[in-house]
Motif scaffolding. Structure first.
Motif, PDB file in Angstrom:
ATOM      1  N   ARG A  24      22.679  15.235   3.921  1.00 27.72           N
ATOM      2  CA  ARG A  24      21.880  16.344   4.421  1.00 27.72           C
ATOM      3  C   ARG A  24      21.104  17.040   3.301  1.00 27.72           C
ATOM      4  O   ARG A  24      19.956  17.435   3.502  1.00 27.72           O
ATOM      5  CB  ARG A  24      22.786  17.334   5.159  1.00 27.72           C
ATOM      6  CG  ARG A  24      23.334  16.749   6.460  1.00 27.72           C
ATOM      7  CD  ARG A  24      24.313  17.678   7.144  1.00 27.72           C
ATOM      8  NE  ARG A  24      24.736  17.138   8.435  1.00 27.72           N
ATOM      9  CZ  ARG A  24      25.606  17.716   9.245  1.00 27.72           C
ATOM     10  NH1 ARG A  24      26.179  18.874   8.885  1.00 27.72           N
ATOM     11  NH2 ARG A  24      25.933  17.165  10.393  1.00 27.72           N
ATOM     12  N   SER A  27      18.113  15.015   2.438  1.00 23.36           N
ATOM     13  CA  SER A  27      17.027  15.241   3.394  1.00 23.36           C
ATOM     14  C   SER A  27      16.321  16.554   3.112  1.00 23.36           C
ATOM     15  O   SER A  27      15.086  16.643   3.192  1.00 23.36           O
ATOM     16  CB  SER A  27      17.576  15.240   4.822  1.00 23.36           C
ATOM     17  OG  SER A  27      18.116  13.976   5.166  1.00 23.36           O
ATOM     18  N   ASP A  84      24.044  11.419  11.336  1.00 25.00           N
ATOM     19  CA  ASP A  84      23.283  11.491  10.085  1.00 25.00           C
ATOM     20  C   ASP A  84      23.047  10.113   9.480  1.00 25.00           C
ATOM     21  O   ASP A  84      22.654   9.998   8.325  1.00 25.00           O
ATOM     22  CB  ASP A  84      24.018  12.387   9.083  1.00 25.00           C
ATOM     23  CG  ASP A  84      23.858  13.861   9.395  1.00 25.00           C
ATOM     24  OD1 ASP A  84      22.794  14.413   9.073  1.00 25.00           O
ATOM     25  OD2 ASP A  84      24.774  14.456   9.983  1.00 25.00           O
ATOM     26  N   SER A 197      20.576  20.027   7.489  1.00 27.47           N
ATOM     27  CA  SER A 197      19.478  19.916   6.535  1.00 27.47           C
ATOM     28  C   SER A 197      18.525  21.099   6.612  1.00 27.47           C
ATOM     29  O   SER A 197      18.018  21.571   5.575  1.00 27.47           O
ATOM     30  CB  SER A 197      18.709  18.611   6.770  1.00 27.47           C
ATOM     31  OG  SER A 197      19.541  17.496   6.550  1.00 27.47           O
TER      32      SER A 197
END
Length: 215
Positions: A24, A27, A84, A197
């Protein structure tokens, strides 16, 4: 011009939420328009030595109240990880003491490959059933990314990096880090847990604004 935001991430290789949190944050960093530096810091959820290979689910069952509780825990985190893009296979995972893995991650960092080796170690543990207690297995991970396996094996056989890893454990205690992942931005703003994220990106942007105003 926005300042470079320094990100320190306290993490443990055998923590599924750390694996999710890394994905995350990756990202968030990719979406962030400014510049960042990312450094991973060592943390151990369990420093107990592992004397011989043991299925992770058995070790967890002994610690958390039995197989049913472990199935519920692992099923939930497996589903969240899948969203994810990560595949966790707890049925293959082997319980591991991560001290030497942290040492090797530091060694890879000296070659500019810290994040890559951490990612490889997460995947090896959670997806491929690799025994991270094995120096040969760890050296194999280094080799997979083009680093010299013999050099990695020799490093692991020495005591190199041990003091530095212990210093990071101590720094975590001094900062009050009690769970991972913990993201420390600009040396003073902490975000705890595998936040989504968008939340991590918002934190990056807010810290950048504060640092720019302070400058």
């Amino acid at each position: 011009m926005s300042p470079v935001v320094e990100i320190e991430i306290w993490t443990d290789v055998v923590c599924p939420w750390c694996y999710i949190g890394k994905r995350r944050m990756d990202s968030a960093v990719a979406a962030y328009p400014g510049d960042v530096t990312v450094t991973y810091r060592a943390y151990q959820l369990d420093p107990t030595p592992v004397r011989e290979p043991q299925p992770l689910v058995d070790a967890l069952a002994a610690k958390f109240g039995g197989p049913e509780q472990v199935t519920a825990m692992t099923s939930r985190v497996t589903d969240i990880a899948a969203a994810d893009g990560l595949r966790l296979d707890f049925s293959r995972a082997v319980a591991a003491n991560t001290f030497d893995t942290h040492r090797l991650i530091r060694w890879a960092g000296s070659h500019g490959r810290q994040a890559e080796l951490l990612e490889a170690a997460h995947r090896a543990h959670f997806t491929d059933g690799v025994d991270l207690n094995s120096h040969d297995a760890l050296a194999g991970l280094a080799a997979e990314m083009g680093l010299d396996a013999a050099s990695a094996r020799a490093y692991l056989a020495s005591s190199d990096g041990a003091d530095e890893v212990r210093a990071e454990f101590a720094a975590a205690r001094e900062l009050g880090v009690s769970s991972v992942p913990t993201f420390v931005l600009a040396g003073k703003y902490a975000v705890v847990g595998a936040q989504d994220s968008a939340t991590l990106l918002a934190a990056l942007e807010q810290v950048a604004r504060r640092e720019a105003a302070a400058a």
